[in-house]
Design a protein around this motif. Structure first.
Motif, mmCIF file in Angstrom:
data_model
loop_
_atom_site.group_PDB
_atom_site.id
_atom_site.type_symbol
_atom_site.label_atom_id
_atom_site.label_comp_id
_atom_site.label_asym_id
_atom_site.label_seq_id
_atom_site.Cartn_x
_atom_site.Cartn_y
_atom_site.Cartn_z
ATOM 1 N N GLN A 95 0.805 -1.156 -0.068
ATOM 2 C CA GLN A 95 0.128 0.034 -0.098
ATOM 3 C C GLN A 95 0.779 1.212 -0.209
ATOM 4 O OE1 GLN A 95 -2.591 -0.593 3.486
ATOM 5 N NE2 GLN A 95 -4.124 -1.564 2.302
ATOM 6 N N TYR A 96 1.890 1.397 0.901
ATOM 7 C CA TYR A 96 2.767 2.366 0.881
ATOM 8 C C TYR A 96 3.511 2.635 -0.260
ATOM 9 C CZ TYR A 96 1.901 3.208 5.851
ATOM 10 O OH TYR A 96 1.347 3.622 7.231
ATOM 11 N N GLN A 97 3.948 1.485 -0.784
ATOM 12 C CA GLN A 97 4.674 1.533 -2.408
ATOM 13 C C GLN A 97 3.829 2.011 -3.360
ATOM 14 O OE1 GLN A 97 6.134 -2.259 -3.491
ATOM 15 N NE2 GLN A 97 7.323 -1.407 -5.428
ATOM 16 N N ALA A 98 2.392 1.607 -3.462
ATOM 17 C CA ALA A 98 1.364 2.123 -4.474
ATOM 18 C C ALA A 98 1.238 3.655 -4.158
ATOM 19 C CB ALA A 98 0.265 1.261 -4.266
ATOM 20 N N ALA A 99 1.112 3.883 -2.788
ATOM 21 C CA ALA A 99 0.990 5.410 -2.725
ATOM 22 C C ALA A 99 2.124 6.408 -3.014
ATOM 23 C CB ALA A 99 0.642 5.690 -0.970
ATOM 24 N N ALA A 100 3.240 5.834 -2.856
ATOM 25 C CA ALA A 100 4.448 6.655 -2.991
ATOM 26 C C ALA A 100 4.332 6.655 -4.595
ATOM 27 C CB ALA A 100 5.496 5.761 -2.522
ATOM 28 N N SER A 101 4.060 5.542 -5.332
ATOM 29 C CA SER A 101 4.168 5.795 -6.816
ATOM 30 C C SER A 101 3.066 6.585 -7.699
ATOM 31 C CB SER A 101 4.252 4.371 -7.569
ATOM 32 O OG SER A 101 3.115 3.784 -7.448
ATOM 33 N N GLY A 102 2.093 6.913 -6.638
ATOM 34 C CA GLY A 102 0.988 7.863 -7.028
ATOM 35 C C GLY A 102 -0.128 7.217 -7.464
ATOM 36 N N MET A 103 -0.301 5.749 -7.104
ATOM 37 C CA MET A 103 -1.340 5.102 -7.665
ATOM 38 C C MET A 103 -2.571 5.162 -6.503
ATOM 39 S SD MET A 103 0.478 1.558 -8.615
ATOM 40 C CE MET A 103 -1.100 0.565 -8.619
ATOM 41 N N LYS A 104 -3.906 4.961 -6.993
ATOM 42 C CA LYS A 104 -4.745 5.218 -6.125
ATOM 43 C C LYS A 104 -4.660 3.852 -4.686
ATOM 44 C CE LYS A 104 -9.818 5.506 -5.397
ATOM 45 N NZ LYS A 104 -10.880 5.636 -6.174
ATOM 46 N N VAL A 105 -4.665 4.224 -3.665
ATOM 47 C CA VAL A 105 -4.664 2.983 -2.556
ATOM 48 C C VAL A 105 -6.150 3.066 -2.024
ATOM 49 C CG1 VAL A 105 -3.845 2.519 -0.252
ATOM 50 C CG2 VAL A 105 -2.181 3.958 -1.813
ATOM 51 N N VAL A 106 -6.547 1.560 -2.284
ATOM 52 C CA VAL A 106 -7.829 1.234 -1.759
ATOM 53 C C VAL A 106 -8.028 0.738 -0.444
ATOM 54 C CG1 VAL A 106 -9.841 0.197 -2.722
ATOM 55 C CG2 VAL A 106 -8.112 0.406 -4.084
#
Length: 55
Positions: free
Chosen positions: A44-55
């Motif tokens: 989740q943190y990795q996705a947030a750092a890359s600008g993806m939407k975290v669900v």
């Protein structure tokens, strides 16, 4: 950014403490659940750092 070495260290420490499933199935399951939570949180943190939407 997530420190992957720290996450891997946490997982490794949990794996070392994990008893065999036939010896203590409840503790084995609890540690597996904790490892899953650590991995999910890391993703989740990795996705947030890359600008993806975290669900």
């Amino acid at each position: 950014m997530i420190d992957h070495q720290r996450v891997q260290g946490q997982i490794r420490a949990l794996e070392e403490r994990k008893p065999p499933a036939d010896v203590d199935p409840e503790e084995h399951r609890r540690i597996n659940d904790e490892i899953s939570r650590i991995i999910d949180r890391s993703r989740q943190y990795q996705a947030a750092a890359s600008g993806m939407k975290v669900v």
